[in-house]
Every structure is written in structure tokens, then in C-alpha cells.
Design a protein around this motif. Structure first.
Motif, PDB file in Angstrom:
ATOM      1  N   LYS A   1       8.541  19.804  -4.155  1.00  0.00           N
ATOM      2  CA  LYS A   1       8.163  19.392  -5.463  1.00  0.00           C
ATOM      3  C   LYS A   1       6.739  19.294  -5.227  1.00  0.00           C
ATOM      4  CE  LYS A   1      10.950  18.375  -8.941  1.00  0.00           C
ATOM      5  NZ  LYS A   1      11.618  19.872  -9.561  1.00  0.00           N
ATOM      6  N   PRO A   2       5.854  20.298  -6.424  1.00  0.00           N
ATOM      7  CA  PRO A   2       4.709  19.714  -5.971  1.00  0.00           C
ATOM      8  C   PRO A   2       4.192  18.730  -7.003  1.00  0.00           C
ATOM      9  CG  PRO A   2       5.505  21.525  -7.697  1.00  0.00           C
ATOM     10  CD  PRO A   2       6.638  21.240  -7.246  1.00  0.00           C
ATOM     11  N   GLU A   3       4.694  17.428  -7.089  1.00  0.00           N
ATOM     12  CA  GLU A   3       4.725  16.494  -8.433  1.00  0.00           C
ATOM     13  C   GLU A   3       5.043  15.587  -6.773  1.00  0.00           C
ATOM     14  OE1 GLU A   3       8.443  17.364 -10.224  1.00  0.00           O
ATOM     15  OE2 GLU A   3       6.959  18.454  -9.533  1.00  0.00           O
ATOM     16  N   ALA A   4       5.222  15.877  -5.720  1.00  0.00           N
ATOM     17  CA  ALA A   4       4.934  14.721  -4.890  1.00  0.00           C
ATOM     18  C   ALA A   4       4.911  14.783  -3.957  1.00  0.00           C
ATOM     19  CB  ALA A   4       6.767  15.312  -4.069  1.00  0.00           C
ATOM     20  N   GLN A   5       3.560  15.793  -3.850  1.00  0.00           N
ATOM     21  CA  GLN A   5       2.135  15.808  -2.896  1.00  0.00           C
ATOM     22  C   GLN A   5       1.833  14.462  -2.240  1.00  0.00           C
ATOM     23  OE1 GLN A   5       1.275  18.058  -0.710  1.00  0.00           O
ATOM     24  NE2 GLN A   5       0.625  16.265   0.929  1.00  0.00           N
ATOM     25  N   GLU A   6       1.638  13.491  -4.043  1.00  0.00           N
ATOM     26  CA  GLU A   6       0.681  12.230  -3.189  1.00  0.00           C
ATOM     27  C   GLU A   6       1.641  11.654  -2.754  1.00  0.00           C
ATOM     28  OE1 GLU A   6      -1.539   9.378  -3.368  1.00  0.00           O
ATOM     29  OE2 GLU A   6      -2.504  11.749  -4.696  1.00  0.00           O
TER      30      GLU A   6
ATOM     31  N   GLN B   1      15.984  17.359  -7.061  1.00  0.00           N
ATOM     32  CA  GLN B   1      15.501  16.223  -6.794  1.00  0.00           C
ATOM     33  C   GLN B   1      16.252  15.056  -6.183  1.00  0.00           C
ATOM     34  OE1 GLN B   1      13.452  14.302 -11.035  1.00  0.00           O
ATOM     35  NE2 GLN B   1      11.903  14.694  -9.549  1.00  0.00           N
TER      36      GLN B   1
END
Length: 282
Positions: free
Chosen positions: A110-115, A166
Motif C-alpha cells: 500500500k502506498p502509505e507503507a513505503q516509509e 491490510q
């Protein structure tokens, strides 16, 4: 003209019925990955002086069904990642179809998991996140023996929706699958993780029934001839599936996390440099 068409149909039917060993029954070609492997099969058999016909299954067979049908001769040839169980039950042709790229894994996330993934530098770091895999795949065992948590599903397509929901954090996919699969499920808003690559030795092979030694010899001889004359590399590196994946994935600049594959059959030709993709050369 109608009579000629009927006559030609009868001639073809007679040919097939008289030459059942020249009819190659295979899985349905329903994706670029299947098309690539089918094309490689046709390349291998193009070195034969025999004229083979191809008979595609009506529906796409799951790996479990595919291998069961191979054992009962309902399928002539299968292309799958290898395992000791498969090599004991069926006849492997030990030329890796993707030159080992099957074991080069980048992640759908998911994009928000990149960090979170930007902070990972080792398998130990990765053990704090959950992977998703098909329950019966050898990849699941490889990840688990490396102490990486895995959430499994019996059905491959479910995993994309489980990731979006998720149920797990990342879905390791081969470098040539991730981008195509992202595009296949645009409504899920998934992205390809941009910093990491898992690498483990996992060749995908053609398999035939152990009783079908004639077909084994034909495919084996053809693949090795294609390796030696350069046709294999030319086909692979110019195929859109592989060419696009290598360009998009930027694997040379990713952090490499290497995992052991203790399930690798001992006959794997790991020392034959002709057969393997070399990350340092690309």
C-alpha cells in the motif's frame, strides 16, 4: 472450397490421431507470464525435426491441478517453480525458464507503507512486517524458514484484496510480475515498493511425466541449444515481460536481501553460469 476445407480438416484430424505424441497439451495462456513460458517451449521444440501441435486447456489450471493432470497425462508439459517433491514425482528439465529471476522478488504494498520499507536493511528488519503468499508455494516455506512472518491464502487472487485490506504488509512478487499485477488491479491502489529486493535461488522449469522421456529429450535438447547459440537470451531479454520489468524495477539500485533456499533440490545446476541471470551484468 467447402469440400477442400472439410478434406483439410479430416487430414489434420487423422494426423493428430495418428501422432498423439506430437500433440502438446498445456495450461491455458491467460497472462504475459504464461505467454512467455509457452513461447520458450515453442522455441525449444523449434530445434526438433518433428512438427508439434499444441492443445490448450479450456480453463486456467491452478498449480495443484496442473501437476495432478501432468501425473495422469492429461497435460503433457507444465511450467512451475521447482521443489524436491516435484522433482521426485515428475521429470524436471533443469534449465531455469527465467534464468533464476523467479527468485528475484520485489513487493506490492500500500502506498502509505513505503516509509516503513525505507528503514529496512536486512531480513531481521523485515521480520517485523508480514508477507502474503499462497499456502502451497515453496516461497512460503522459504520465507518462513528465514523467520519472516507469512499470511497465506489458498487462492492467489485473494492475496491482492487481502493486501488492500491490510491483512498483511507486502506481497513479494517476481520482478516480471509485480508491475503487470499492479496494473491488473488498479482499483486497489497498490504500488510497487521502490527500495528492496529479496533474492533466493528458485528456478522455474518445464516438467513432463516421467514416462514421457521422448518429450523430455526434445525439450531439454532444444533449451540447451537455445542457451548455447544465444537464442534463449535474445528471446528472454527482448520479451516485453522481461525487458519492461528490468527497466521499471531498477534492481541494480535496490537494497538486496538474500535468503537461503534449503528446499532446493541437490541436482539444481547452480554452478552452470550459462543458466543464471547475473545481477552484476544488468
Amino acid at each position: 472450397m467447402k469440400c477442400l476445407t472439410v478434406l483439410l480438416g479430416l487430414v489434420y484430424a487423422t494426423f493428430v490421431n495418428a501422432n498423439p505424441n506430437l500433440v502438446i497439451k498445456h495450461n491455458k495462456i491467460d497472462s504475459p507470464k504464461e505467454e512467455y513460458q509457452f513461447g520458450l517451449l515453442k522455441l525449444a521444440l523449434s530445434y526438433s525435426d518433428k512438427k508439434y501441435q499444441f492443445d490448450e486447456s479450456n480453463t486456467y489450471l491452478t498449480q495443484q491441478k496442473l501437476m495432478s493432470d501432468l501425473g495422469s497425462n492429461n497435460i503433457s508439459v507444465a511450467w512451475v517453480g521447482t521443489s524436491s517433491e516435484y522433482e521426485q514425482t515428475y521429470q524436471p528439465i533443469r534449465v531455469p525458464l527465467f534464468k533464476g529471476l523467479l527468485g528475484y522478488r520485489i513487493f506490492l504494498i500500500k502506498p502509505e507503507a513505503q516509509e516503513s520499507f525505507n528503514q529496512i536493511n536486512s531480513a531481521k528488519d523485515l521480520s517485523g512486517l508480514r508477507a502474503g503468499q499462497v499456502r502451497t508455494w515453496v516461497d512460503t516455506q522459504i520465507l518462513q524458514q528465514a523467520n519472516l512472518p507469512v499470511v497465506t491464502s489458498n487462492k492467489f487472487s485473494n492475496l491482492f484484496y487481502m493486501l488492500e485490506g491490510q491483512r498483511f504488509d507486502y506481497f513479494p512478487r517476481s520482478v516480471y510480475s509485480a508491475y503487470a499485477e499492479k496494473q491488473k488491479y488498479p482499483e486497489l491502489g497498490l504500488q510497487v515498493e521502490n527500495s528492496l529486493i529479496l533474492v533466493y535461488t528458485l528456478p522455474g522449469y518445464f516438467f513432463v511425466n516421467k514416462q514421457n522421456q521422448a518429450l523430455y529429450q526434445e525439450i531439454s535438447a532444444g533449451l540447451n541449444a537455445a542457451i548455447d547459440d544465444g537464442s534463449f537470451d535474445q528471446y528472454m531479454l527482448n520479451h516485453p515481460l522481461i525487458k519492461d520489468a528490468l527497466e521499471l524495477s531498477n534492481i541494480q539500485n535496490r537494497k538486496v536481501i538474500r535468503l537461503d533456499n534449503p528446499f532446493l533440490p541437490p541436482q539444481t545446476p547452480i554452478n552452470d553460469k550459462r543458466l543464471w541471470f547475473n545481477l552484476a551484468q544488468h
